[in-house]
Design an enzyme around this catalytic site. Structure first.
Site, PDB file in Angstrom:
ATOM      1  N   GLY A  17       8.260   0.387  10.853  1.00 47.51           N
ATOM      2  CA  GLY A  17       9.242  -0.508  10.507  1.00 47.51           C
ATOM      3  C   GLY A  17       9.664   0.049   9.123  1.00 47.51           C
ATOM      4  O   GLY A  17       9.073   0.091   8.098  1.00 47.51           O
ATOM      5  N   GLY A  75      13.159  -0.120  -6.906  1.00 44.50           N
ATOM      6  CA  GLY A  75      13.356  -1.172  -6.521  1.00 44.50           C
ATOM      7  C   GLY A  75      13.845  -1.162  -5.021  1.00 44.50           C
ATOM      8  O   GLY A  75      14.157   0.201  -4.634  1.00 44.50           O
ATOM      9  N   GLN A 122       4.783   6.300   9.926  1.00 42.49           N
ATOM     10  CA  GLN A 122       3.349   6.039   9.497  1.00 42.49           C
ATOM     11  C   GLN A 122       2.918   6.755   8.420  1.00 42.49           C
ATOM     12  O   GLN A 122       3.981   6.996   7.416  1.00 42.49           O
ATOM     13  CB  GLN A 122       2.398   6.299  10.796  1.00 42.49           C
ATOM     14  CG  GLN A 122       2.414   5.269  11.809  1.00 42.49           C
ATOM     15  CD  GLN A 122       3.545   5.371  12.812  1.00 42.49           C
ATOM     16  OE1 GLN A 122       3.738   6.397  13.480  1.00 42.49           O
ATOM     17  NE2 GLN A 122       4.260   4.370  12.909  1.00 42.49           N
ATOM     18  N   THR A 180       6.568  -4.882   7.932  1.00 42.06           N
ATOM     19  CA  THR A 180       7.833  -5.114   8.459  1.00 42.06           C
ATOM     20  C   THR A 180       7.743  -5.240  10.052  1.00 42.06           C
ATOM     21  O   THR A 180       8.762  -5.866  10.563  1.00 42.06           O
ATOM     22  CB  THR A 180       8.538  -3.659   8.050  1.00 42.06           C
ATOM     23  OG1 THR A 180       8.272  -3.338   6.942  1.00 42.06           O
ATOM     24  CG2 THR A 180      10.190  -3.587   8.552  1.00 42.06           C
TER      25      THR A 180
HETATM   26  P1  GDP Z   1       8.481   2.452   5.324  1.00 39.13           P
HETATM   27  O1  GDP Z   1       7.645   2.203   6.547  1.00 39.13           O
HETATM   28  O2  GDP Z   1       7.553   3.736   4.712  1.00 39.13           O
HETATM   29  O3  GDP Z   1       9.965   2.981   5.449  1.00 39.13           O
HETATM   30  O4  GDP Z   1       8.233   1.518   4.299  1.00 39.13           O
HETATM   31  P2  GDP Z   1       8.724  -0.115   4.526  1.00 39.13           P
HETATM   32  O5  GDP Z   1      10.314  -0.389   4.625  1.00 39.13           O
HETATM   33  O6  GDP Z   1       7.861  -0.868   5.695  1.00 39.13           O
HETATM   34  O7  GDP Z   1       8.030  -0.949   3.322  1.00 39.13           O
HETATM   35  C1  GDP Z   1       8.352  -0.625   2.107  1.00 39.13           C
HETATM   36  C2  GDP Z   1       8.937  -1.809   1.634  1.00 39.13           C
HETATM   37  O8  GDP Z   1       9.158  -1.666   0.019  1.00 39.13           O
HETATM   38  C3  GDP Z   1      10.438  -2.359   1.892  1.00 39.13           C
HETATM   39  O9  GDP Z   1      10.502  -3.680   2.098  1.00 39.13           O
HETATM   40  C4  GDP Z   1      11.399  -1.775   0.879  1.00 39.13           C
HETATM   41  O10 GDP Z   1      12.480  -2.457   0.906  1.00 39.13           O
HETATM   42  C5  GDP Z   1      10.477  -1.744  -0.264  1.00 39.13           C
HETATM   43  N1  GDP Z   1      10.897  -0.782  -1.322  1.00 39.13           N
HETATM   44  C6  GDP Z   1      11.171   0.396  -1.261  1.00 39.13           C
HETATM   45  N2  GDP Z   1      11.235   1.082  -2.302  1.00 39.13           N
HETATM   46  C7  GDP Z   1      10.971   0.173  -3.425  1.00 39.13           C
HETATM   47  C8  GDP Z   1      10.855   0.321  -4.731  1.00 39.13           C
HETATM   48  O11 GDP Z   1      10.869   1.128  -5.360  1.00 39.13           O
HETATM   49  N3  GDP Z   1      10.424  -1.075  -5.296  1.00 39.13           N
HETATM   50  C9  GDP Z   1      10.363  -2.149  -4.593  1.00 39.13           C
HETATM   51  N4  GDP Z   1      10.046  -3.352  -5.286  1.00 39.13           N
HETATM   52  N5  GDP Z   1      10.441  -2.362  -3.317  1.00 39.13           N
HETATM   53  C10 GDP Z   1      10.645  -1.158  -2.529  1.00 39.13           C
HETATM   54  P1  IMO Z   2       5.653   3.014   9.067  1.00 38.27           P
HETATM   55  O1  IMO Z   2       6.504   4.029   9.829  1.00 38.27           O
HETATM   56  C1  IMO Z   2       1.634   1.055   8.426  1.00 38.27           C
HETATM   57  C2  IMO Z   2      -1.336   0.900  11.730  1.00 38.27           C
HETATM   58  C3  IMO Z   2      -1.640  -0.265  12.419  1.00 38.27           C
HETATM   59  C4  IMO Z   2      -3.028   0.015  12.935  1.00 38.27           C
HETATM   60  C5  IMO Z   2      -2.888   1.531  13.208  1.00 38.27           C
HETATM   61  C6  IMO Z   2      -2.685   1.821  14.691  1.00 38.27           C
HETATM   62  O2  IMO Z   2       6.364   1.554   9.053  1.00 38.27           O
HETATM   63  O3  IMO Z   2       4.743   3.195   8.030  1.00 38.27           O
HETATM   64  P2  IMO Z   2      -0.780   1.668  16.519  1.00 38.27           P
HETATM   65  O4  IMO Z   2      -0.026   0.197  16.773  1.00 38.27           O
HETATM   66  O5  IMO Z   2       0.009   2.762  15.720  1.00 38.27           O
HETATM   67  O6  IMO Z   2      -1.402   2.165  17.551  1.00 38.27           O
HETATM   68  O7  IMO Z   2      -1.799   0.789  15.040  1.00 38.27           O
HETATM   69  O8  IMO Z   2      -1.659   2.094  12.408  1.00 38.27           O
HETATM   70  N1  IMO Z   2       0.194   1.369  11.700  1.00 38.27           N
HETATM   71  C7  IMO Z   2       0.995   1.525  10.629  1.00 38.27           C
HETATM   72  N2  IMO Z   2       0.760   0.890   9.263  1.00 38.27           N
HETATM   73  N3  IMO Z   2       2.940   1.327   8.673  1.00 38.27           N
HETATM   74  C8  IMO Z   2       3.447   1.862   9.951  1.00 38.27           C
HETATM   75  O9  IMO Z   2       4.530   2.481  10.265  1.00 38.27           O
HETATM   76  C9  IMO Z   2       2.298   1.812  11.038  1.00 38.27           C
HETATM   77  N4  IMO Z   2       2.389   2.002  12.108  1.00 38.27           N
HETATM   78  C10 IMO Z   2       0.942   1.942  12.680  1.00 38.27           C
HETATM   79  O10 IMO Z   2      -1.419  -1.555  11.467  1.00 38.27           O
HETATM   80  O11 IMO Z   2      -3.901  -0.107  11.607  1.00 38.27           O
HETATM   81 MG    MG Z   3       6.825   0.379   7.562  1.00 34.59          MG
END
Ligand code: GDP
Ligand code: IMO
Ligand code: MG
Length: 422
Positions: free
Chosen positions: A40, A410, A218, A293
């Site tokens: 996500g 942010g 991941q 997410t």
């Molecule tokens: P990803 O899976 O690595 O793309 O990360 P996610 O989108 O799952 O989670 C990161 C969350 O932190 C998202 O809701 C972003 O909008 C938010 N985010 C990213 N960079 C920053 C930051 O520098 N500060 C804050 N407060 N939020 C951030």
């Molecule tokens: P992004 O790309 C955080 C975690 C799951 C679980 C383990 C195995 O957003 O960083 P799976 O469904 O892949 O077999 O689950 O991996 N997991 C993540 N945790 N961010 C992710 O993706 C994840 N994708 C899988 O929570 O512990």
């Molecule tokens: Mg994510």
């Protein structure tokens, strides 16, 4: 020409989506190389939040072509839902701008059922998967029982591949197998305009001097080889996985960018030495909006772990780090950083231990740095950061031995500090 890999340096959710989006502005191509819709990736533009699960985080720029590489596992229904959501948000994605490898593997309904059955069979040793069928789909790939995107358009081949397994006996269900074959054949017809030989396409782009991001999902600690096995995902998020999952040779890669939060989060089960189950952990969760997410689960939160981050530098060959969510630490009077682990036998480790029990019983050793206790979320120049925030980022880059080239304060695009040098 530049080829950059963007890889999660922790347990996922480091902000890869935001960083990919920021860098994609100047890129020609963004390629997802592994994982599936367990990912996500959040991109915030103005008042609109885009949650991307399968489509690469370059999709918001018309100038950027996006590719789902061969290393991804693709759930076609989820993909079409995501395209529809993007359309409703004003982003029309056409086959000109978006391509899918014909040899990426397909997540079938059986894989999703198997994922939840395996989780309930594990009783007390649940992984805490996202339930999206990821593990069973990769298992079928490796055991040579998989269905690939290109197979969906050939109904006879698709039927043969699906029927080679006795799914109803295996799952103890009475699924309408003929109906599933029809449904996935139809989905294949819809996918056809997007299908390409992605390795050829990407390598042609490299030869033409294009700028390319290979976007990981991941993170390093969830890698099936290098992560905290068995509490991992079923693919290789590490940089080596990018070469496999995009069909690109290692000598074509110029930069390996690790995305790391200024603290650490983890979703699902498994050891997490710096986890905070107290009010500070709750503060990080609330300030950082640390809720999944994909599954909306509360993320476990803890202090930054430099043993893990140094390990990520090593196994990925990171050339630089983007440090995200520094603003989440704004209210901290002091900030702890884990520089080592004490094992159950009293030994002090500074290298990541590979033995599961040893790791699970490690106690973190901390340095404590002063906080800045001020709002940094509107700062766009490194020089304007409080000295203590600069010291924190310098401490991190010095201890892990690679430069921090970007600090995120942010979720929005303009809440970003580009550093020439730290
Ligand atoms: P990803 O899976 O690595 O793309 O990360 P996610 O989108 O799952 O989670 C990161 C969350 O932190 C998202 O809701 C972003 O909008 C938010 N985010 C990213 N960079 C920053 C930051 O520098 N500060 C804050 N407060 N939020 C951030
Ligand atoms: P992004 O790309 C955080 C975690 C799951 C679980 C383990 C195995 O957003 O960083 P799976 O469904 O892949 O077999 O689950 O991996 N997991 C993540 N945790 N961010 C992710 O993706 C994840 N994708 C899988 O929570 O512990
Ligand atoms: Mg994510």
């Amino acid at each position: 020409m530049t080829v950059k890999i963007i890889v999660g340096a922790q347990w996922g959710d480091e902000g890869k989506g935001k960083i990919t989006d920021i860098l994609a502005e100047k890129m020609d191509l963004v390629v997802r190389y592994q994982g599936g819709n367990n990912a996500g990736h959040t991109v915030v533009v103005g008042d609109t939040t885009f949650k991307l699960h399968l489509i690469p985080s370059g999709v918001l720029y018309k100038t950027c072509t996006c590719v789902i590489g061969n290393g991804v596992v693709l759930d076609p229904e989820v993909l079409f839902q995501e395209l529809a959501t993007l359309r409703a948000q004003g982003i029309e994605v056409t086959p000109d701008q978006f391509k899918i490898s014909s040899i990426a593997h397909v997540i079938l309904p059986f894989h999703k059922l198997l994922d939840s059955q395996q989780e309930s069979d594990r009783c007390e040793n649940k992984i805490g998967t996202t339930g999206r069928g990821i593990g069973p789909c990769y298992a079928d790939k490796i055991s040579r029982n998989g269905v690939r995107v290109g197979d969906l358009v050939n109904k006879d081949r698709l039927a043969k591949l699906i029927r080679q397994r006795n799914w109803n006996t295996l799952l103890n269900t009475e699924l309408d197998i003929d109906g599933i074959i029809d449904q996935y054949h139809q989905l294949g017809q819809r996918l056809k305009p997007y299908m390409i030989d992605s390795s050829l396409f990407i390598n042609n782009a490299i030869d033409a001097g294009k700028d390319i991001i290979l976007e990981g999902a991941q993170g390093t600690m969830l890698d099936v080889d290098h992560g905290t096995y068995p509490y991992v995902t079923s693919s290789n998020p590490v940089s080596g996985g990018a070469c496999i999952g995009a069909g690109v040779g290692p000598h074509k890669i110029n930069h390996v960018i690790g995305v790391a939060k200024a603290y650490v989060t983890r979703v699902g089960e498994g050891p997490f030495p710096t986890e905070l189950t107290d009010a500070t952990g709750e503060m990080l969760r609330q300030r950082g909006a640390e809720f999944g997410t994909t599954t909306n689960r509360p993320r476990r939160c803890g202090w930054l772990d430099l043993v893990g981050l140094r390990y990520a530098v090593r196994v990925n060959g990171l050339t630089e780090i983007c440090l995200t969510k520094l603003d989440v630490l704004d209210d901290c009077k002091t900030i702890k950083i884990c520089y080592g682990y004490r094992t159950a036998s009293g030994e002090v480790l500074t290298e990541f231990p590979l033995d599961y029990d040893e790791f699970a019983n490690c106690v973190p050793l901390y340095d404590e740095l002063p906080g800045w206790e001020t709002d940094i979320s509107q700062i766009t120049e490194y020089d304007q950061l409080p000295e203590t925030a600069k010291s924190y980022s310098k401490y991190v880059s010095t201890k892990v031995g690679v430069p921090i080239t970007l600090i995120s304060v942010g979720s929005r695009r303009n809440q970003t500090i580009h550093l020439l040098q730290v």
